[in-house]
Design an enzyme around this catalytic site. Structure first.
Site, PDB file in Angstrom:
ATOM      1  N   ASN A 195       0.836  -1.214   0.000  1.00 27.43           N
ATOM      2  CA  ASN A 195       0.000   0.000   0.000  1.00 27.43           C
ATOM      3  C   ASN A 195       0.863   1.254   0.000  1.00 27.43           C
ATOM      4  OD1 ASN A 195      -3.086  -0.483   0.257  1.00 27.43           O
ATOM      5  ND2 ASN A 195      -2.147  -2.074   1.524  1.00 27.43           N
ATOM      6  N   MET A 218       1.120  -3.014  12.635  1.00 27.56           N
ATOM      7  CA  MET A 218       0.546  -4.107  13.419  1.00 27.56           C
ATOM      8  C   MET A 218       0.429  -3.819  14.915  1.00 27.56           C
ATOM      9  SD  MET A 218      -0.357  -6.103  11.115  1.00 27.56           S
ATOM     10  CE  MET A 218      -0.795  -7.626  11.965  1.00 27.56           C
ATOM     11  N   HIS A 254      -8.204  -1.801   5.924  1.00 30.07           N
ATOM     12  CA  HIS A 254      -8.447  -3.142   6.477  1.00 30.07           C
ATOM     13  C   HIS A 254      -9.057  -4.027   5.387  1.00 30.07           C
ATOM     14  CE1 HIS A 254      -9.251  -6.151   9.494  1.00 30.07           C
ATOM     15  NE2 HIS A 254     -10.462  -6.283   8.974  1.00 30.07           N
TER      16      HIS A 254
HETATM   17  C1  GRF Z   1      -3.204  -4.843   4.099  1.00 33.68           C
HETATM   18  O1  GRF Z   1      -3.895  -5.987   3.684  1.00 33.68           O
HETATM   19  C2  GRF Z   1      -4.052  -3.979   4.968  1.00 33.68           C
HETATM   20  O2  GRF Z   1      -5.412  -4.079   4.686  1.00 33.68           O
HETATM   21  C3  GRF Z   1      -3.756  -4.486   6.353  1.00 33.68           C
HETATM   22  O3  GRF Z   1      -2.408  -4.832   6.316  1.00 33.68           O
HETATM   23  C4  GRF Z   1      -2.031  -5.193   4.993  1.00 33.68           C
HETATM   24  C5  GRF Z   1      -0.804  -4.427   4.637  1.00 33.68           C
HETATM   25  O4  GRF Z   1      -0.299  -4.838   3.404  1.00 33.68           O
HETATM   26  N1  GRF Z   1      -4.065  -3.495   7.351  1.00 33.68           N
HETATM   27  P1  GRF Z   1       0.928  -4.091   2.730  1.00 33.68           P
HETATM   28  O5  GRF Z   1       2.090  -4.148   3.727  1.00 33.68           O
HETATM   29  O6  GRF Z   1       0.508  -2.694   2.437  1.00 33.68           O
HETATM   30  O7  GRF Z   1       1.198  -4.895   1.512  1.00 33.68           O
END
Ligand code: GRF
Length: 208
Positions: A16, A94, A113
Site C-alpha cells: 500500500n 501491526m 483493512h
Molecule cells: C493490508 O492488507 C491492509 O489491509 C492491512 O495490512 C495489509 C498491509 O499490506 N491493514 P501491505 O504491507 O501494504 O502490503
C-alpha cells in the site's frame, strides 16, 4: 494547492505504501510523503521508502507485542510532528495506537483493512470472510479510534468471492482494490484539506 504532508506507518511488506508513493511521484496524488516509520527494523516498507527517497525511521516499540510502549508512542508523535505531518496513514501497522497518538492527531489517522467493516475486524480478515461462507468481501478505509479496526468509515470497495477462490487468490484481489481505494481516499482528503485550509487560513480541525 498545498500538498498534504503525510506520514506512513507500517510493519511489513508495504504494498500500500508503494501504491501511495507511486501516485505521489506520478503527480496523481497531491500529498507530500514526509516520513515512513516502522516498528520492525528490517521491514521491506523501510527499503521502499529509501527507494523513493523518503525519510524513513525505525521506532523501537518497547516490550509489548500488540501496542507501543507509552514512551515509544510519544516518540512517534514527536517524529511525525517534527516533519509537520497532517495525516497519518497506517499501511499494515501491526500495533494498536493509544492516547498519545489519538490525542495528537484527532481525525488525522486512517487505516486500511481487508474486509467490509464492521464485518471481520482482526487478523487475516479475508480468510475469516472465506470461512464464514460470504459471497462478497472487500476492503475499508476508516479513521482510527481506540478500538481495533473501528472508527468512521471513509470508503469501501467490494469484490465477489468466487467458488474456486483460495485464501491467497482472494487476498491478492483485495490488495489490488486496497491500492486503488487508499489512494482515492487520501486524494479526497487532500482536496478537502486544501479547501478547508483556504477557508480557515491555517490547519483545519475537521477535514472529512
Ligand atoms: C493490508 O492488507 C491492509 O489491509 C492491512 O495490512 C495489509 C498491509 O499490506 N491493514 P501491505 O504491507 O501494504 O502490503
Amino acid at each position: 494547492m498545498k500538498r498534504l504532508p503525510i506520514g506512513i506507518l507500517g510493519s511489513g511488506k508495504g504494498s500500500n505504501c508503494r501504491a501511495i508513493l507511486e501516485r505521489i511521484r506520478s503527480g496523481d496524488l497531491a500529498a507530500d510523503a514526509r516520513i515512513v516509520v516502522s516498528d520492525v527494523l528490517d521491514a521491506p516498507i523501510l527499503d521502499m521508502a529509501r527507494e523513493f527517497g523518503v525519510t524513513n525511521a525505525y521506532l523501537p516499540p518497547g516490550r509489548f507485542r500488540t501496542r507501543l510502549e507509552p514512551g515509544s508512542e510519544q516518540q512517534l508523535v514527536q517524529m511525525l510532528r517534527d516533519v509537520d505531518v497532517e495525516l497519518v496513514v497506517l499501511a499494515g501497522f501491526m500495533r494498536v495506537l493509544h492516547e498519545p497518538m489519538l490525542k495528537a492527531f484527532p481525525r488525522r489517522i486512517i487505516n486500511i483493512h481487508p474486509s467490509l467493516l464492521p464485518k471481520f475486524p482482526g487478523l487475516e480478515a479475508w480468510k475469516q470472510a472465506l470461512v464464514a461462507g460470504e459471497t462478497v468481501t472487500g476492503c475499508t478505509v476508516h479513521y482510527v479510534d481506540e478500538q481495533i479496526d473501528h472508527g468512521q468509515i471513509l470508503g469501501q470497495k467490494e469484490t465477489k468471492i468466487l467458488p474456486n477462490d483460495t485464501a491467497e487468490s482472494l487476498h491478492e484481489r483485495i490488495q489490488v482494490l486496497e491500492h486503488e481505494l487508499y489512494a482515492a481516499v487520501i486524494a479526497e482528503f487532500c482536496k478537502r484539506y486544501s479547501e478547508a485550509r483556504q477557508q480557515v487560513g491555517g490547519s483545519p480541525n475537521k477535514v472529512l
